[in-house]
Design a protein around this motif. Structure first.
Motif, PDB file in Angstrom:
ATOM      1  N   VAL A 143      96.068  42.696  -0.129  1.00 18.06           N
ATOM      2  CA  VAL A 143      97.204  42.528  -1.032  1.00 18.06           C
ATOM      3  C   VAL A 143      96.810  41.644  -2.204  1.00 18.06           C
ATOM      4  CG1 VAL A 143      99.551  41.604  -1.229  1.00 18.06           C
ATOM      5  CG2 VAL A 143      98.854  42.845   0.839  1.00 18.06           C
ATOM      6  N   LEU A 144      96.001  40.636  -1.914  1.00 17.68           N
ATOM      7  CA  LEU A 144      95.522  39.704  -2.941  1.00 17.68           C
ATOM      8  C   LEU A 144      94.113  39.258  -2.565  1.00 17.68           C
ATOM      9  CD1 LEU A 144      97.389  36.677  -4.503  1.00 17.68           C
ATOM     10  CD2 LEU A 144      95.134  36.355  -3.477  1.00 17.68           C
ATOM     11  N   LEU A 145      93.227  39.277  -3.542  1.00 12.76           N
ATOM     12  CA  LEU A 145      91.891  38.720  -3.379  1.00 12.76           C
ATOM     13  C   LEU A 145      91.716  37.616  -4.412  1.00 12.76           C
ATOM     14  CD1 LEU A 145      89.730  41.936  -2.814  1.00 12.76           C
ATOM     15  CD2 LEU A 145      90.710  40.394  -1.101  1.00 12.76           C
ATOM     16  N   GLY A 146      91.084  36.522  -3.995  1.00 16.00           N
ATOM     17  CA  GLY A 146      90.926  35.391  -4.899  1.00 16.00           C
ATOM     18  C   GLY A 146      89.494  34.918  -4.973  1.00 16.00           C
ATOM     19  N   GLU A 147      89.102  34.448  -6.143  1.00  7.85           N
ATOM     20  CA  GLU A 147      87.763  33.899  -6.357  1.00  7.85           C
ATOM     21  C   GLU A 147      87.877  32.528  -7.007  1.00  7.85           C
ATOM     22  OE1 GLU A 147      85.142  35.194  -5.183  1.00  7.85           O
ATOM     23  OE2 GLU A 147      85.541  37.339  -4.933  1.00  7.85           O
ATOM     24  N   ILE A 148      87.085  31.594  -6.498  1.00  7.60           N
ATOM     25  CA  ILE A 148      86.959  30.278  -7.121  1.00  7.60           C
ATOM     26  C   ILE A 148      85.716  30.313  -7.986  1.00  7.60           C
ATOM     27  CG2 ILE A 148      86.663  27.813  -6.708  1.00  7.60           C
ATOM     28  CD1 ILE A 148      88.095  28.227  -4.021  1.00  7.60           C
ATOM     29  N   VAL A 149      85.879  30.091  -9.267  1.00 11.88           N
ATOM     30  CA  VAL A 149      84.790  30.263 -10.228  1.00 11.88           C
ATOM     31  C   VAL A 149      83.695  29.242  -9.958  1.00 11.88           C
ATOM     32  CG1 VAL A 149      84.147  30.294 -12.663  1.00 11.88           C
ATOM     33  CG2 VAL A 149      86.391  31.151 -11.950  1.00 11.88           C
ATOM     34  N   SER A 150      82.481  29.748  -9.746  1.00 10.56           N
ATOM     35  CA  SER A 150      81.315  28.885  -9.547  1.00 10.56           C
ATOM     36  C   SER A 150      80.563  28.749 -10.862  1.00 10.56           C
ATOM     37  CB  SER A 150      80.397  29.476  -8.476  1.00 10.56           C
ATOM     38  OG  SER A 150      81.052  29.522  -7.231  1.00 10.56           O
ATOM     39  N   PRO A 151      80.053  27.558 -11.187  1.00 11.45           N
ATOM     40  CA  PRO A 151      79.359  27.358 -12.460  1.00 11.45           C
ATOM     41  C   PRO A 151      78.225  28.347 -12.700  1.00 11.45           C
ATOM     42  CG  PRO A 151      79.769  25.249 -11.414  1.00 11.45           C
ATOM     43  CD  PRO A 151      80.156  26.299 -10.414  1.00 11.45           C
ATOM     44  N   GLY A 152      77.499  28.723 -11.646  1.00  6.76           N
ATOM     45  CA  GLY A 152      76.373  29.633 -11.818  1.00  6.76           C
ATOM     46  C   GLY A 152      76.749  31.092 -11.771  1.00  6.76           C
ATOM     47  N   ASP A 176      82.730  35.957 -11.328  1.00  8.38           N
ATOM     48  CA  ASP A 176      84.066  35.595 -10.871  1.00  8.38           C
ATOM     49  C   ASP A 176      85.147  35.890 -11.896  1.00  8.38           C
ATOM     50  OD1 ASP A 176      83.043  34.663  -8.444  1.00  8.38           O
ATOM     51  OD2 ASP A 176      82.624  32.685  -9.279  1.00  8.38           O
ATOM     52  N   ILE A 177      84.803  35.845 -13.181  1.00  8.97           N
ATOM     53  CA  ILE A 177      85.807  36.019 -14.229  1.00  8.97           C
ATOM     54  C   ILE A 177      85.893  37.470 -14.706  1.00  8.97           C
ATOM     55  CG2 ILE A 177      86.398  35.400 -16.621  1.00  8.97           C
ATOM     56  CD1 ILE A 177      85.334  32.614 -16.054  1.00  8.97           C
ATOM     57  N   ILE A 178      84.767  38.183 -14.720  1.00 13.28           N
ATOM     58  CA  ILE A 178      84.746  39.533 -15.281  1.00 13.28           C
ATOM     59  C   ILE A 178      84.453  40.600 -14.223  1.00 13.28           C
ATOM     60  CG2 ILE A 178      83.622  41.078 -16.941  1.00 13.28           C
ATOM     61  CD1 ILE A 178      83.057  38.602 -18.671  1.00 13.28           C
ATOM     62  N   ASP A 179      83.343  40.444 -13.519  1.00 17.68           N
ATOM     63  CA  ASP A 179      82.878  41.527 -12.645  1.00 17.68           C
ATOM     64  C   ASP A 179      83.798  41.765 -11.458  1.00 17.68           C
ATOM     65  OD1 ASP A 179      80.750  41.764 -14.362  1.00 17.68           O
ATOM     66  OD2 ASP A 179      79.368  40.614 -13.111  1.00 17.68           O
ATOM     67  N   ARG A 180      84.091  40.713 -10.685  1.00 18.64           N
ATOM     68  CA  ARG A 180      84.886  40.927  -9.483  1.00 18.64           C
ATOM     69  C   ARG A 180      86.311  41.412  -9.782  1.00 18.64           C
ATOM     70  NH1 ARG A 180      81.866  39.564  -4.887  1.00 18.64           N
ATOM     71  NH2 ARG A 180      79.937  40.599  -5.530  1.00 18.64           N
ATOM     72  N   ARG A 209      92.601  33.693  -9.545  1.00 11.92           N
ATOM     73  CA  ARG A 209      91.394  32.997  -9.982  1.00 11.92           C
ATOM     74  C   ARG A 209      91.650  31.494 -10.034  1.00 11.92           C
ATOM     75  NH1 ARG A 209      89.962  35.250 -15.030  1.00 11.92           N
ATOM     76  NH2 ARG A 209      90.890  33.536 -16.191  1.00 11.92           N
ATOM     77  N   VAL A 210      90.699  30.749  -9.475  1.00 10.71           N
ATOM     78  CA  VAL A 210      90.737  29.286  -9.513  1.00 10.71           C
ATOM     79  C   VAL A 210      89.529  28.825 -10.311  1.00 10.71           C
ATOM     80  CG1 VAL A 210      90.817  27.173  -8.158  1.00 10.71           C
ATOM     81  CG2 VAL A 210      91.736  29.305  -7.195  1.00 10.71           C
TER      82      VAL A 210
END
Length: 220
Positions: free
Chosen positions: A121-130, A135-139, A153-154
């Motif tokens: 229903v919801l998938l979330g990603e915490i943005v990693s510096p590397g 995390d912001i575009i591809d996933r 997104r976090v």
């Protein structure tokens, strides 16, 4: 005397799952192959995308801190809506294998090793510096392509947490809620939930190159 024709060394036959298989398996990978041939791990994430294995080491301490705190609060709200939250679990999409940071499903995963992405229903990603691009575009693009209704997104950049919720509308994620530390993040769908993103980081960073003081440290 004629020389024997060169014969390539046969690939090792493993009876137990092992990361050694990454050295000799040269065919395209699938989610099922990875699950069959690679060992379970509490260390790096092992995902499969477009035939390739992607191995990602554990993220930093801020990432872990935010993930645990967010999951604690989100899980209670999700259960009230009869949804199930998990952290970093196997989600299969066709031949691909994803391990999102936050996974909210419409069915319990108890007893399962994987769940089909159709239950997400919801998938979330915490943005990693590397891995900011991932995390912001591809996933988000990959999750949208298979119809996951919501993406969370976090971002912890500069240790100022922000939360942003996106809803899948006409095949694309569009923002429906966002907030930064010091303000209130409020979402209504897929369930009601609110939090100040600033509450996701509970500890101040130690000065660079300086170890924290040990507990007790007095002289005898």
């Amino acid at each position: 005397m004629a020389q024997a024709a060169f014969a390539p060394e046969p690939a090792p036959q493993h009876t137990e799952p092992s990361f050694d298989v990454l050295r000799w398996h040269d065919e395209p990978w699938t989610a099922q192959l990875a699950l069959d041939l690679l060992p379970e791990t509490n260390g790096p994430k092992v995902e499969v995308l477009s035939g390739s294995v992607i191995v990602t080491p554990h993220a930093g301490y801020d990432h872990q801190d935010a993930e645990l705190d967010l999951a604690y609060h989100l899980k209670q709200a999700a259960r009230r809506a009869k949804l199930w939250l998990y952290l970093e679990t196997n989600v299969v999409s066709g031949k691909d294998l994803f391990i999102p940071d936050i996974v909210i499903l419409d069915a319990p995963g108890g007893g399962q090793t994987t769940m089909d992405i159709g239950h997400a229903v919801l998938l979330g990603e915490i943005v990693s510096p590397g891995n900011r691009r991932k995390d912001i575009i591809d996933r988000p693009r990959e999750y949208a392509a298979v119809g996951v209704p919501f993406f969370l997104r976090v971002d912890l950049r500069n240790r100022v947490p922000t939360l942003a919720l996106y809803e899948l509308i006409e095949g694309e994620y569009r923002p429906v809620a966002a907030a930064a530390a010091g303000t209130q993040f409020v979402m209504r769908e897929p369930f009601e939930f609110s939090i100040d993103p600033g509450d996701l980081l509970g500890e101040e960073a130690a000065p660079t190159g300086q170890a924290p003081e040990s507990a007790g440290g007095g002289e005898g």
